[in-house]
Write an enzyme that holds these catalytic residues in place. Structure first.
Site, mmCIF file in Angstrom:
data_model
loop_
_atom_site.group_PDB
_atom_site.id
_atom_site.type_symbol
_atom_site.label_atom_id
_atom_site.label_comp_id
_atom_site.label_asym_id
_atom_site.label_seq_id
_atom_site.Cartn_x
_atom_site.Cartn_y
_atom_site.Cartn_z
ATOM 1 N N CYS A 166 -1.327 1.687 -5.070
ATOM 2 C CA CYS A 166 -1.650 0.541 -5.983
ATOM 3 C C CYS A 166 -1.880 -0.871 -5.356
ATOM 4 C CB CYS A 166 -0.297 0.257 -6.930
ATOM 5 S SG CYS A 166 0.041 2.107 -7.673
ATOM 6 N N HIS A 306 2.856 -7.916 -9.950
ATOM 7 C CA HIS A 306 2.699 -6.365 -10.018
ATOM 8 C C HIS A 306 3.284 -6.082 -11.336
ATOM 9 C CE1 HIS A 306 1.878 -2.536 -8.514
ATOM 10 N NE2 HIS A 306 3.126 -2.057 -8.653
ATOM 11 N N GLU A 317 11.295 -7.232 -8.425
ATOM 12 C CA GLU A 317 10.046 -8.515 -8.161
ATOM 13 C C GLU A 317 10.474 -9.820 -8.755
ATOM 14 O OE1 GLU A 317 5.387 -8.848 -8.708
ATOM 15 O OE2 GLU A 317 6.299 -7.450 -9.874
ATOM 16 N N LYS A 338 -1.120 -6.344 -16.483
ATOM 17 C CA LYS A 338 -0.843 -4.717 -16.740
ATOM 18 C C LYS A 338 -0.304 -4.491 -18.272
ATOM 19 C CE LYS A 338 -0.032 -3.121 -11.954
ATOM 20 N NZ LYS A 338 -0.204 -4.481 -11.344
ATOM 21 N N HIS A 343 -2.022 -0.118 -15.786
ATOM 22 C CA HIS A 343 -2.027 -0.043 -14.460
ATOM 23 C C HIS A 343 -3.332 0.809 -14.039
ATOM 24 C CE1 HIS A 343 -0.997 -0.018 -10.597
ATOM 25 N NE2 HIS A 343 0.438 0.331 -10.392
ATOM 26 N N PHE A 406 2.842 3.228 -4.191
ATOM 27 C CA PHE A 406 3.921 4.217 -3.938
ATOM 28 C C PHE A 406 3.677 4.488 -2.323
ATOM 29 C CE2 PHE A 406 3.711 7.134 -7.946
ATOM 30 C CZ PHE A 406 4.545 6.035 -8.522
#
Length: 420
Positions: A166, A306, A317, A338, A343, A406
């Site tokens: 991502c 994010h 975060e 998002k 996403h 990831f």
């Protein structure tokens, strides 16, 4: 050596909430959700029945029908956003040294739809011997979008794909920025695309318990920083930026959206899929970006986070932002695109960079939608301004965009108002 300054001169977007940059921005500011029941396949047997699909995309608007058949959908999105961005930039490649113009364009997964289709066909028909489409491999591989864009325009400068889940297209933007400021290229077409709303994509993420299963109310499923969040909503599409060396831009009298101030990279070195609970990698990547930009935390006005709407990620975060920005964290606007686009995986960084750039351009911070006042997580400090539910007008001189992937890959890019 003296580093060259790098600016953004063109933008392109195909997203679940708009198939052009103006449409995307209008719907982003107005808090429109792109989540709907899945139409790409019958999802009734899956745990998740919805996604943020691109709507009304017609590849032949950008690509010859015969050529489009040789491309996975993710590459079709890539060509579309590249054409939008190049047109927006006003670059005339017939007047440019194309040996010094490159393409760095990534995908977190690539042609998963093609892979699924070809392997599925083989499994059904294997008794008759192996029969694969001759375009199977070039449709599937994650670097082919960058190659297709370079061939489309005859661009012979640096050409490759980034792949960091991502964080992919933020990595691509940072690489493009670095090559231009080092004098290795004059301009670079950069960004990312993804088209993973397929049985294998949804099924794979479902098996990890990563996706929201709020099937009764999909438009409100992506709810970053709310207590009842239960996973991310898969999206698809692409984003493209034209990065250009400042003096070259000025010489041709081009429009400048913003200046690229700096970029940061880091790793969590912690877990296959989960972010570090204390946000160690997130803290490091933001600090690295600020240092690279030569900026203090107090100079940032907006963070496009994010913010995936996952139980652990949102908390870590938010903690990282508080640690890095201290008291200034409470003066920032923070929001998650998002919540509206879902996403976009490898394309997320590029699309969210466009959101950050347009926040600077228009002095408007888009919202984080789907938050209810009573839906509070005790692990999140709501004195932070998450720009819940409604866009806010404010002066945005500099914006930071976070992407975490990831494998623990973290990438952060900072844009600022261009000034002489």
């Amino acid at each position: 050596m003296e580093l060259k300054r790098v600016v953004v001169t063109g933008l392109g977007a195909i997203t679940p909430i708009g198939n052009s940059v103006p449409e995307f921005w209008e719907n982003l500011v107005n808090g429109v959700s792109g989540a709907r029941p899945i139409t790409h396949f019958d999802a009734s047997q899956f745990k998740t029945h919805f996604a943020c699909e691109v709507k009304g995309f017609e590849p032949t608007q950008y690509i010859d029908r015969k050529e489009a058949r040789k491309m996975d959908l993710y590459t079709q999105y890539a060509i579309a956003v590249a054409k939008q961005a190049v047109a927006d930039s006003g670059l005339d490649f017939e007047k440019e040294d194309t040996n010094r113009i490159g393409v760095i364009f990534g995908a977190g997964i690539g042609g998963i739809r093609t892979f699924q289709e070809e392997v599925g066909n083989y499994a059904v028909n294997k008794d008759n011997g192996p029969k694969f489409n001759p375009f199977f491999i070039p449709k599937m591989i994650s670097d082919i979008a960058a190659g297709q864009i370079s061939m489309l325009y005859g661009l012979r400068g640096p050409n490759y794909a980034t792949c960091s889940a991502c964080a992919t297209s933020t990595n691509a933007i940072i690489d493009a920025f670095n090559l231009i400021r080092l004098g290795k290229a004059t301009a670079i077409v950069t960004g990312g695309s993804e088209a993973a709303v397929a049985e294998a994509g949804v099924g794979g993420f479902n098996a990890m318990h990563a996706l929201s299963t709020r099937n009764d109310d999909p438009e409100k499923a992506s709810r970053p920083f709310s207590k009842t969040r239960d996973g991310f909503v898969m999206g698809e599409g692409g984003g493209c930026l034209i990065l250009e060396e400042l003096e070259h831009t000025k010489a041709r009298g081009a429009n400048i959206y913003a200046e690229v101030a700096g970029g940061g990279l880091s790793a969590d070195a912690y877990h296959l899929t989960a972010s570090h609970p204390e946000g160690l990698g997130a803290k490091l990547v933001m600090k690295n970006a600020l240092e690279d930009a030569g900026m203090s935390p107090e100079e940032i006005d907006y963070i496009n986070v994010h913010g995936t709407s996952t139980p652990v990620g949102d908390i870590s975060e938010a903690k990282a932002i508080q640690d890095v920005f201290g008291d200034h964290a409470y003066k920032l606007n923070i929001s998650s695109s998002k919540s509206m686009t879902g996403h976009l995986l490898g394309a997320a960084g590029a699309v969210e960079a466009i959101a950050a750039i347009l926040a600077i351009r228009n002095n408007i911070v888009p919202p984080t939608i789907n938050h209810d006042e009573e839906d509070l997580d005790e692990n999140i400090d709501y004195n932070l301004n998450f720009t819940f539910n409604k866009a806010q007008k404010r002066t945005v001189n500099a914006a930071l965009s976070n992407t975490f992937g990831f494998g623990g890959h973290n990438a952060c890019v900072i844009f600022k108002q261009y000034g002489e």
